[in-house]
Motif scaffolding. Structure first.
Motif, PDB file in Angstrom:
ATOM      1  N   LEU A 178      -2.443 -35.247  24.261  1.00 56.49           N
ATOM      2  CA  LEU A 178      -2.409 -36.317  23.252  1.00 56.49           C
ATOM      3  C   LEU A 178      -1.803 -35.791  21.940  1.00 56.49           C
ATOM      4  N   ARG A 179      -2.154 -34.580  21.553  1.00 52.49           N
ATOM      5  CA  ARG A 179      -1.567 -34.019  20.326  1.00 52.49           C
ATOM      6  C   ARG A 179      -0.061 -33.839  20.493  1.00 52.49           C
ATOM      7  N   THR A 180       0.357 -33.400  21.684  1.00 56.07           N
ATOM      8  CA  THR A 180       1.796 -33.215  21.936  1.00 56.07           C
ATOM      9  C   THR A 180       2.520 -34.562  21.864  1.00 56.07           C
ATOM     10  N   ALA A 181       1.916 -35.574  22.471  1.00 59.15           N
ATOM     11  CA  ALA A 181       2.537 -36.914  22.475  1.00 59.15           C
ATOM     12  C   ALA A 181       2.642 -37.455  21.047  1.00 59.15           C
ATOM     13  N   ALA A 182       1.572 -37.304  20.275  1.00 57.48           N
ATOM     14  CA  ALA A 182       1.570 -37.829  18.906  1.00 57.48           C
ATOM     15  C   ALA A 182       2.610 -37.100  18.063  1.00 57.48           C
ATOM     16  N   ALA A 183       2.696 -35.773  18.230  1.00 62.78           N
ATOM     17  CA  ALA A 183       3.668 -34.999  17.451  1.00 62.78           C
ATOM     18  C   ALA A 183       5.093 -35.387  17.840  1.00 62.78           C
ATOM     19  N   ALA A 184       5.284 -35.813  19.087  1.00 65.60           N
ATOM     20  CA  ALA A 184       6.615 -36.217  19.550  1.00 65.60           C
ATOM     21  C   ALA A 184       6.949 -37.648  19.119  1.00 65.60           C
ATOM     22  N   VAL A 225      -1.933 -31.082  35.171  1.00 69.80           N
ATOM     23  CA  VAL A 225      -1.668 -32.382  34.529  1.00 69.80           C
ATOM     24  C   VAL A 225      -0.163 -32.573  34.542  1.00 69.80           C
ATOM     25  N   SER A 226       0.288 -33.800  34.784  1.00 62.09           N
ATOM     26  CA  SER A 226       1.714 -34.048  34.557  1.00 62.09           C
ATOM     27  C   SER A 226       1.852 -35.263  33.664  1.00 62.09           C
ATOM     28  N   THR A 227       2.870 -35.218  32.835  1.00 59.16           N
ATOM     29  CA  THR A 227       3.081 -36.307  31.876  1.00 59.16           C
ATOM     30  C   THR A 227       4.576 -36.613  31.780  1.00 59.16           C
ATOM     31  N   TRP A 228       4.881 -37.792  31.328  1.00 59.52           N
ATOM     32  CA  TRP A 228       6.268 -38.166  31.074  1.00 59.52           C
ATOM     33  C   TRP A 228       6.268 -39.372  30.143  1.00 59.52           C
ATOM     34  N   VAL A 229       7.438 -39.628  29.550  1.00 60.47           N
ATOM     35  CA  VAL A 229       7.533 -40.788  28.662  1.00 60.47           C
ATOM     36  C   VAL A 229       7.990 -41.967  29.509  1.00 60.47           C
ATOM     37  N   MET A 261      11.685 -39.411  18.074  1.00 59.57           N
ATOM     38  CA  MET A 261      10.870 -39.224  19.274  1.00 59.57           C
ATOM     39  C   MET A 261      11.699 -38.573  20.373  1.00 59.57           C
ATOM     40  N   THR A 262      11.093 -37.613  21.059  1.00 61.91           N
ATOM     41  CA  THR A 262      11.846 -36.965  22.136  1.00 61.91           C
ATOM     42  C   THR A 262      11.729 -37.761  23.435  1.00 61.91           C
ATOM     43  N   ALA A 263      12.830 -37.808  24.179  1.00 63.04           N
ATOM     44  CA  ALA A 263      12.786 -38.517  25.460  1.00 63.04           C
ATOM     45  C   ALA A 263      12.403 -37.560  26.578  1.00 63.04           C
ATOM     46  N   ASP A 264      12.586 -36.243  26.374  1.00 64.92           N
ATOM     47  CA  ASP A 264      12.326 -35.279  27.437  1.00 64.92           C
ATOM     48  C   ASP A 264      11.081 -34.467  27.126  1.00 64.92           C
ATOM     49  N   ALA A 265       9.973 -34.915  27.715  1.00 70.82           N
ATOM     50  CA  ALA A 265       8.677 -34.285  27.432  1.00 70.82           C
ATOM     51  C   ALA A 265       8.633 -32.849  27.933  1.00 70.82           C
ATOM     52  N   ARG A 266       9.519 -32.512  28.896  1.00 71.63           N
ATOM     53  CA  ARG A 266       9.474 -31.154  29.465  1.00 71.63           C
ATOM     54  C   ARG A 266       9.827 -30.082  28.456  1.00 71.63           C
ATOM     55  N   LEU A 267      10.587 -30.480  27.415  1.00 68.77           N
ATOM     56  CA  LEU A 267      11.073 -29.487  26.465  1.00 68.77           C
ATOM     57  C   LEU A 267      10.030 -29.113  25.422  1.00 68.77           C
ATOM     58  N   LEU A 268       8.917 -29.831  25.387  1.00 71.66           N
ATOM     59  CA  LEU A 268       7.917 -29.569  24.347  1.00 71.66           C
ATOM     60  C   LEU A 268       6.961 -28.469  24.815  1.00 71.66           C
ATOM     61  N   PRO A 269       6.653 -27.524  23.934  1.00 72.95           N
ATOM     62  CA  PRO A 269       5.718 -26.455  24.339  1.00 72.95           C
ATOM     63  C   PRO A 269       4.308 -27.000  24.517  1.00 72.95           C
ATOM     64  N   VAL A 270       3.457 -26.250  25.227  1.00 75.89           N
ATOM     65  CA  VAL A 270       2.066 -26.704  25.352  1.00 75.89           C
ATOM     66  C   VAL A 270       1.358 -26.536  24.007  1.00 75.89           C
ATOM     67  N   ALA A 300      11.942 -32.923  44.568  1.00 71.61           N
ATOM     68  CA  ALA A 300      13.155 -33.673  44.234  1.00 71.61           C
ATOM     69  C   ALA A 300      12.859 -34.824  43.278  1.00 71.61           C
ATOM     70  N   ASN A 301      11.683 -35.445  43.449  1.00 75.11           N
ATOM     71  CA  ASN A 301      11.418 -36.693  42.714  1.00 75.11           C
ATOM     72  C   ASN A 301      10.670 -36.523  41.406  1.00 75.11           C
ATOM     73  N   LEU A 302       9.903 -35.445  41.267  1.00 73.23           N
ATOM     74  CA  LEU A 302       9.008 -35.340  40.105  1.00 73.23           C
ATOM     75  C   LEU A 302       9.418 -34.244  39.133  1.00 73.23           C
ATOM     76  N   ALA A 303      10.603 -33.658  39.374  1.00 72.70           N
ATOM     77  CA  ALA A 303      11.033 -32.544  38.521  1.00 72.70           C
ATOM     78  C   ALA A 303      11.247 -32.975  37.070  1.00 72.70           C
ATOM     79  N   TYR A 304      11.445 -34.273  36.855  1.00 74.55           N
ATOM     80  CA  TYR A 304      11.701 -34.740  35.487  1.00 74.55           C
ATOM     81  C   TYR A 304      10.428 -34.754  34.639  1.00 74.55           C
ATOM     82  N   ARG A 305       9.280 -34.538  35.287  1.00 70.14           N
ATOM     83  CA  ARG A 305       8.024 -34.644  34.541  1.00 70.14           C
ATOM     84  C   ARG A 305       7.651 -33.335  33.859  1.00 70.14           C
ATOM     85  N   ARG A 306       6.925 -33.488  32.793  1.00 69.19           N
ATOM     86  CA  ARG A 306       6.332 -32.340  32.115  1.00 69.19           C
ATOM     87  C   ARG A 306       5.140 -31.915  32.983  1.00 69.19           C
TER      88      ARG A 306
END
Ligand SMILES: CC(C)(COP(=O)(O)OP(=O)(O)OC[C@H]1O[C@@H](n2cnc3c(N)ncnc32)[C@H](O)[C@@H]1OP(=O)(O)O)[C@@H](O)C(=O)NCCC(=O)NCCS
Length: 450
Positions: A130-136, A87-91, A1-10, A62-68
């Motif tokens: 949801l597909r991105t999350a499941a694949a991760a 939309v923004s998402t994160w693990v 499972m990836t911890a960094d959701a930002r690296l996953l393509p749409v 400054a605070n939300l840059a970690y999000r996808r």
């Protein structure tokens, strides 16, 4: 499972669906302030909020840059740099009964511009995420909803509730335990410097809570715009236990509605121990010159009324669904928590989007840990064994993925969902077993909107 959701393509399926309508789906480069600012303004507009100040954008940057951070752009509109959907998402780390922690795909900032609504953009984004999350390999997804009618279609259901609590100050007489520690007024920056550690301990003992991000504390403590009226009105205090260790933090404002009608509005409340909980509430409800004390997003199982001689001094309102859960991987999700009793239960799950469909066998050991396996479907099992289906199968609950999410944290009893016709059991004993299994050690509660 990836911890960094930002690296996953749409998601490619949603990209194709949106492209067919002339729209571009993509990720925002969260190191590019101009691109982030356009996205941030679109998010704010989507929720009908005011245009954001540069200071707020700086804080969010400054605070939300970690999000996808994803958007949809329409290159045919005059202001084409501003996305028409966000939309923004994160693990996130979700606390589950045990307590234990499970990674959860948190979804936030779902907006579609009023010019582009009701043409399937939100559906493309939700299903794509949801597909991105499941694949991760993320076992489940979570959100808080602006309206209760939007997210069931994607497999989510409410798993926790919150309430607004209002205390009539004139009726307060404390009969709870005398706190062993002390409350100190502290500057907001000082409270901010200790709250993360205390909050992490508080969050990890309550199913339904998620880990916090710095920007949320800054907001609660008035640190984003400290010189604004709101920023200056916020008071912060800390609770130290008998050994002098900080165990809780509150932030609150005193609001005078009319002469002699003053409300104390709780903006933030964190207590890592029951002693700190009592210490901070005693401090809040014993404020002189205050008519009432109000706190939002509190647990529906709050002990506060039991600490007052007149428990009706506490009134509850706005009891609402709050954390919505969407199971993606039933095996990983169900194995992540501890259960309230030992036993075996089969869960026959249907999922219109296909992620969680199937029959899952939950075996709970005496210590509450579970192992979950995929079980053959009822007709196959009956055929293989050459017996009647009912006899061949253990206790079986039949439910949608929504209701699996609803019962997962132990905040909604299977019996209640069965009474509403939302789940079916092969016998009353099965339902009673399901109630015992899914029971949690503490009432699940999420105390922040995200
Ligand atoms: C909610 C919102 C994102 C929907 O966007 P949208 O692109 O218009 O939605 P879609 O066209 O993809 O609709 C998908 C489905 O959701 C339904 N739907 C959309 N918005 C809905 C709403 N507010 N209430 C109930 N159902 C809604 C649609 O009817 C459609 O149903 P169907 O697929 O069963 O036919 C948009 O209205 C919005 O930005 N609202 C304001 C901000 C907000 O509340 N966001 C949610 C934050 S939690």
């Amino acid at each position: 499972m990836t911890a960094d959701a930002r690296l996953l393509p749409v998601d490619s399926e949603s990209t194709a669906a949106l492209a067919a309508s002339g729209l571009r789906y993509g990720l925002v480069d969260t190191t590019d302030r101009a691109a982030f600012a356009a996205w941030d303004q679109a998010d704010s507009r989507g929720f009908h909020e005011s245009r954001l100040s540069e200071a707020t954008i700086d804080a969010n940057f400054a605070n939300l840059a970690y999000r996808r951070t994803t958007g949809v752009w329409d290159d045919t509109i005059p202001d084409a740099a501003v996305p028409v959907a966000t939309v923004s998402t994160w693990v996130a780390e979700l606390t589950v009964p045990g307590p234990a922690i499970v990674p959860a795909w948190a979804v936030s900032s779902v907006t579609v511009a009023a010019t582009h609504r009701r043409r399937g953009i939100a559906r493309a984004l939700m299903e794509g995420e949801l597909r991105t999350a499941a694949a991760a390999g993320v076992p489940l997804a979570i959100l808080t909803a602006s309206e209760a009618t939007i997210y069931s279609r994607y497999g989510y259901a409410p798993a926790t509730s919150v309430a607004t609590l209002e205390v009539d100050r004139r009726r307060v007489a404390w009969v709870g335990p005398t706190p062993t520690g002390r409350v100190h007024f502290v500057q907001a920056a000082s409270a901010r410097s200790i709250v993360e550690e205390i909050s992490a301990r508080a969050v990890s003992r309550t199913p339904g809570e998620i880990d916090r991000w710095g920007g949320r504390f800054d907001q609660h403590f008035g640190l984003i715009a400290p010189d604004s009226d709101r920023g200056r009105s916020i008071r912060t205090a800390r609770y130290d236990d008998a050994e002098g260790t900080p165990q809780g933090v509150v932030a609150f404002r005193l609001i005078e509605h009319e002469p002699d009608i003053v409300r104390l509005e709780v903006e933030h409340f964190t207590a890592a121990t029951d002693d700190a909980y009592a210490g901070l509430w005693k401090f809040l409800v014993e404020h002189d010159l205050v008519t009432s004390i109000r706190a939002r997003h509190r647990s529906i199982d709050e002990p506060l009324p039991l600490l007052l001689a007149d428990r009706r001094a506490v009134r509850w309102s706005e009891v609402e669904d709050f954390l919505w859960v969407r199971v993606l991987d039933p095996i990983a999700t169900l194995e992540s928590r501890r259960y309230g009793a030992a036993g075996r239960l089969d869960l026959e799950v249907s999922d219109a989007l296909g992620f969680a469909s199937g029959r899952f066998r939950l075996d709970v050991a005496a210590d509450g840990t579970a192992s979950v396996t995929r079980a053959p479907s009822v007709p196959d099992a009956a055929r293989d064994a050459g017996t009647d289906a009912a006899a061949a199968d253990p206790a079986t609950l039949t439910l949608t993925v929504n209701q699996l999410g609803a019962v997962f944290l132990g905040g909604i009893r299977p019996t209640v969902l069965a009474a509403a016709g939302l789940i079916a059991a092969d016998s009353p004993e099965t339902l009673a077993l399901a109630d015992r299994l899914f029971a949690a050690e503490r009432t699940p509660h999420l105390s922040i909107v995200f």
